[in-house]
Design a protein around this motif. Structure first.
Motif, PDB file in Angstrom:
ATOM      1  N   LEU A 190      38.516  31.230  30.629  1.00 41.17           N
ATOM      2  CA  LEU A 190      38.730  32.809  31.662  1.00 41.17           C
ATOM      3  C   LEU A 190      38.383  34.332  30.749  1.00 41.17           C
ATOM      4  CD1 LEU A 190      40.687  32.999  34.215  1.00 41.17           C
ATOM      5  CD2 LEU A 190      42.307  32.959  32.407  1.00 41.17           C
ATOM      6  N   SER A 191      38.353  33.971  29.738  1.00 41.50           N
ATOM      7  CA  SER A 191      38.227  35.111  29.054  1.00 41.50           C
ATOM      8  C   SER A 191      36.729  36.021  28.872  1.00 41.50           C
ATOM      9  CB  SER A 191      38.751  35.469  27.787  1.00 41.50           C
ATOM     10  OG  SER A 191      38.483  36.385  26.990  1.00 41.50           O
ATOM     11  N   SER A 201      34.642  34.532  31.305  1.00 46.16           N
ATOM     12  CA  SER A 201      33.735  35.054  33.151  1.00 46.16           C
ATOM     13  C   SER A 201      34.076  36.632  33.199  1.00 46.16           C
ATOM     14  CB  SER A 201      34.671  33.602  33.576  1.00 46.16           C
ATOM     15  OG  SER A 201      33.834  32.360  33.263  1.00 46.16           O
ATOM     16  N   VAL A 202      35.716  36.541  32.817  1.00 49.46           N
ATOM     17  CA  VAL A 202      36.146  38.359  33.566  1.00 49.46           C
ATOM     18  C   VAL A 202      35.691  39.195  32.664  1.00 49.46           C
ATOM     19  CG1 VAL A 202      38.105  39.666  33.171  1.00 49.46           C
ATOM     20  CG2 VAL A 202      38.316  37.355  33.768  1.00 49.46           C
ATOM     21  N   SER A 203      35.244  38.783  31.353  1.00 48.66           N
ATOM     22  CA  SER A 203      34.029  39.601  30.423  1.00 48.66           C
ATOM     23  C   SER A 203      32.538  39.844  31.003  1.00 48.66           C
ATOM     24  CB  SER A 203      34.307  39.447  28.564  1.00 48.66           C
ATOM     25  OG  SER A 203      34.863  39.272  28.277  1.00 48.66           O
ATOM     26  N   VAL A 249      33.416  42.228  34.777  1.00 41.79           N
ATOM     27  CA  VAL A 249      33.386  43.542  34.456  1.00 41.79           C
ATOM     28  C   VAL A 249      32.477  43.963  33.444  1.00 41.79           C
ATOM     29  CG1 VAL A 249      35.039  45.463  33.457  1.00 41.79           C
ATOM     30  CG2 VAL A 249      36.242  43.340  34.933  1.00 41.79           C
ATOM     31  N   TRP A 306      36.901  50.269  35.014  1.00 42.61           N
ATOM     32  CA  TRP A 306      36.969  49.614  34.119  1.00 42.61           C
ATOM     33  C   TRP A 306      36.918  49.689  32.561  1.00 42.61           C
ATOM     34  CZ3 TRP A 306      38.870  45.674  35.673  1.00 42.61           C
ATOM     35  CH2 TRP A 306      39.191  45.032  36.814  1.00 42.61           C
ATOM     36  N   SER A 308      44.226  35.766  27.716  1.00 42.10           N
ATOM     37  CA  SER A 308      42.793  35.091  28.045  1.00 42.10           C
ATOM     38  C   SER A 308      43.418  36.628  28.620  1.00 42.10           C
ATOM     39  CB  SER A 308      42.815  34.791  29.543  1.00 42.10           C
ATOM     40  OG  SER A 308      42.979  33.288  29.019  1.00 42.10           O
ATOM     41  N   TRP A 346      39.973  39.148  26.988  1.00 45.16           N
ATOM     42  CA  TRP A 346      38.712  39.459  27.218  1.00 45.16           C
ATOM     43  C   TRP A 346      38.357  41.761  26.835  1.00 45.16           C
ATOM     44  CZ3 TRP A 346      38.225  43.740  30.947  1.00 45.16           C
ATOM     45  CH2 TRP A 346      39.553  44.025  31.578  1.00 45.16           C
ATOM     46  N   ALA A 380      34.431  42.602  26.838  1.00 43.79           N
ATOM     47  CA  ALA A 380      33.680  43.082  28.620  1.00 43.79           C
ATOM     48  C   ALA A 380      32.911  44.479  28.114  1.00 43.79           C
ATOM     49  CB  ALA A 380      34.251  43.314  29.463  1.00 43.79           C
TER      50      ALA A 380
END
Length: 291
Positions: A87-88, A90-92, A95, A110, A145, A149, A153
């Motif tokens: 999850l982390s 994917s978000v990193s 973004v 962001w 998470s 992230w 990112a």
């Protein structure tokens, strides 16, 4: 950044040790129902039983088999580690890459969110949220998470800013390729080693945070965890039971963190030419001194 991850890991003895340790822990957790009691909550009939043939690590203060709880607790740590890492990362990736590609106000927004999330003390927020909400595995994964992230990112954004200046990406943009196509076809394949390294880092952080919160008593009451086992065993350090209750949980947690750290270090060495050059130079100096 075209790096063969399997080749880099296979050539590093420390990475091979990390793979062996982590694979052993995963297999023990997966085959827990066949290696111990199908339910770790079963009452054995005796409390503080020393290690024996039927109970390799004895029983705890509730008369439950410690070996069974150790294996089932590994499932909790590995599940949290895998979910947070996926999850982390994917978000990193989402973004960081989109901020670098689109720029402007979108990027500024962001990046200010990343700065704000980095400045917030994560452990205090997790304790406060868990105190006012019912602690659960899903809530724990989302909280860890949410604070994992931002660092990734920022790293991915800096890498994408460098990659977008390369000739083949400029050529694709010149011929009308869309930014999403550039991201999927050119940037993400080059970012795979960094993504795997970030996942290893997030997984290590998740295992540590989950065990730390459980040790503080902030976890689901029905959830088995190495941190909770250490928390419960700490109250009986005046008895010999801590030797087969507290130490195995601590060693299992330490082995998991060390194995993930070894894999992360191997990926970092493979991605950074300066570290590879430094290692080669040290080996050369050692050979010359031996000669």
């Amino acid at each position: 950044m075209h790096i063969n991850i399997l080749r880099a890991v296979s050539r590093d003895p420390l990475a091979r040790l990390g793979v062996f340790m982590l694979s052993s822990i995963i297999l023990l957790a997966l085959f827990a129902p066949w290696l111990c009691s199908p339910s770790p909550h079963d009452y054995t009939g005796r409390i503080f039983l020393p290690p024996c043939g039927a109970h390799p690590l004895g029983t705890d203060s509730m008369g439950q088999d410690i070996w069974a709880r150790l294996l089932w607790g590994g499932r909790t740590s590995l599940l949290v580690a895998g979910a947070v890492a996926a999850l982390s990362a994917s978000v990193s990736l989402l973004v960081g890459s989109t901020a670098a590609l689109y720029g402007g106000l979108y990027e500024q927004f962001w990046m200010r969110v990343v700065d704000a999330m980095t400045a917030i003390p994560s452990i205090i927020v997790m304790i406060l949220v868990s105190a006012y909400l019912r602690p659960s595995l899903l809530l724990l994964i989302l909280l860890i998470s949410a604070f994992s992230w931002p660092g990734g990112a920022r790293i991915i954004r800096s890498q994408v800013l460098s990659l977008r200046q390369r000739m083949h990406i400029n050529a694709a943009l010149t011929f009308g390729a869309g930014k999403w196509h550039i991201l999927k076809a050119h940037i993400i394949p080059d970012l795979l080693p960094i993504i795997f390294a970030l996942m290893m880092q997030d997984a290590r952080r998740a295992v540590f945070m989950e065990a730390g919160l459980a040790f503080l008593g902030i976890s689901d009451a029905g959830l088995i965890s190495w941190g909770k086992m250490m928390h419960q065993a700490l109250a009986f350090t005046y008895l010999d039971v801590w030797q087969w209750w507290l130490l195995p949980a601590g060693l299992a947690l330490s082995a998991t963190l060390v194995s993930i750290s070894l894999l992360s270090f191997s990926l970092e060495t493979a991605m950074d030419p300066r570290l590879r050059a430094g290692t080669s130079g040290e080996l050369g100096i050692q050979k010359e001194s031996m000669a």
